[in-house]
Motif scaffolding. Structure first.
Motif, PDB file in Angstrom:
ATOM      1  N   TRP A 102       0.638  -1.136   0.089  1.00 41.79           N
ATOM      2  CA  TRP A 102       0.002  -0.028   0.056  1.00 41.79           C
ATOM      3  C   TRP A 102       0.821   1.367   0.023  1.00 41.79           C
ATOM      4  N   LYS A 103       1.972   1.439   0.549  1.00 43.79           N
ATOM      5  CA  LYS A 103       3.029   2.123   0.655  1.00 43.79           C
ATOM      6  C   LYS A 103       3.350   2.726  -0.923  1.00 43.79           C
ATOM      7  N   ARG A 156       1.924   1.860  -3.667  1.00 36.59           N
ATOM      8  CA  ARG A 156       0.891   2.105  -4.614  1.00 36.59           C
ATOM      9  C   ARG A 156       0.312   3.473  -4.300  1.00 36.59           C
ATOM     10  N   HIS A 157       0.235   3.905  -2.926  1.00 41.91           N
ATOM     11  CA  HIS A 157      -0.456   5.177  -2.666  1.00 41.91           C
ATOM     12  C   HIS A 157       0.543   6.362  -2.300  1.00 41.91           C
ATOM     13  N   PRO A 174       2.972   7.157  -6.766  1.00 44.45           N
ATOM     14  CA  PRO A 174       2.653   8.123  -7.105  1.00 44.45           C
ATOM     15  C   PRO A 174       3.493   9.559  -6.647  1.00 44.45           C
ATOM     16  N   ARG A 187       1.312  14.092   0.147  1.00 48.24           N
ATOM     17  CA  ARG A 187       1.799  12.665   0.165  1.00 48.24           C
ATOM     18  C   ARG A 187       3.110  12.460   0.618  1.00 48.24           C
TER      19      ARG A 187
END
Length: 282
Positions: A173-174, A176-177, A181, A257
């Motif tokens: 998840w780190k 991907r998100h 990005p 982010r």
């Protein structure tokens, strides 16, 4: 190595910095990099200069040395070290806007060139020291980034890199998100881990003589930038128009982010000290 789902190149990086130049100078100031806090009482300006001075200390700069600033931005780091350490600096940037700003603040012994470091044109063993503050992330070919530094540096010279790094073994998840990005929105062709950087340095012929993770000491840079950016949006029509209409406007999504990436440990900030072997191989 974290690689974005949209490939990046030097042209895209240059366009990013050229188009958003007014906002970068307003939000980041003349030094387009993190600050380094020691006591926590430093002003943002003092913290930014502390990072520059740390780089100078780790390089062991001496008056008269020929140095290279890889990814020099507005030339502020080059000017500070030229003045405080008495060195000569050749800086490389992809951005014509950054070079134009630097030219208006020209300093003796500082030469800023609009040129890709991967095709820098410098002679072999022509530099006594080199640094790259938050520019290696923008290199399309990181192995060549290291190889060119090794070629250009003289025997026994040092190379200091301040780099945004991915957490070793970052969870899905780190990636991907947050990490992927950040690469995509910030026009980073890739983001490596500490271990990947050290391996590439060794492949290029360097010895890794120092490393420090200063993530906690630089992380407050991003809340400060976020505050400046939001204030500019509300108080400056030009900033608001550019931020909303720019081709590269998605880059601003990277600010929250980055804050979250530091707080979760997904991103690290490392300072590497590398050394090229001397003439006797030591």
């Amino acid at each position: 190595m974290i690689v974005p789902d949209i490939s990046q190149n030097a042209v895209a990086v240059a366009d990013h910095y050229d188009e958003l130049d007014p906002i970068y100078r307003r939000v980041w100031g003349e030094h387009v990099h993190h600050g380094l806090w020691t006591t926590g009482r430093e002003t943002p300006g003092e913290a930014v200069e502390a990072l520059v001075d740390t780089v100078g200390d780790r390089l062991g700069l001496r008056p008269g040395q020929a140095c290279v600033d890889i990814g020099c931005g507005y030339g502020s780091t080059a000017r500070r070290l030229a003045v405080t350490r008495g060195v000569r600096v050749t800086g490389f940037t992809l951005s014509t806007e950054q070079a134009r700003y630097a030219a208006a603040r020209a300093a003796p012994e500082v030469d800023i060139q609009v040129r890709d470091w991967l095709t820098n044109g410098l002679a072999d063993a022509s530099a006594d020291a080199a640094w790259a503050i938050e520019s290696s992330e923008h290199m399309v070919d990181k192995l060549r980034f290291f190889a060119e530094a090794h070629r250009v540096l003289s025997p026994g010279a040092r190379f200091v890199i301040c780099a945004w790094l991915a957490e070793t073994g970052a969870s899905g998840w780190k990636v991907r998100h947050l990490l992927e990005p950040i690469c995509r929105e910030g026009h980073l062709p890739s983001m490596g881990t500490r271990e990947e950087y050290e391996e590439m340095a060794r492949q290029a012929g360097f010895t890794v003589t120092g490393y420090e993770d200063v993530s906690r000491r630089v992380a407050r840079t991003w809340p400060i930038c976020a505050g400046r950016f939001v204030k500019a949006l509300f108080t400056d029509r030009g900033t608001r128009r550019l931020a909303l209409g720019a081709r590269n406007r998605k880059s601003f999504l990277g600010i929250p982010r980055m804050i979250l990436a530091y707080r979760t440990g997904a991103m690290r900030y490392g300072i590497f000290t590398l050394t090229k072997a001397g003439e006797n191989g030591r």
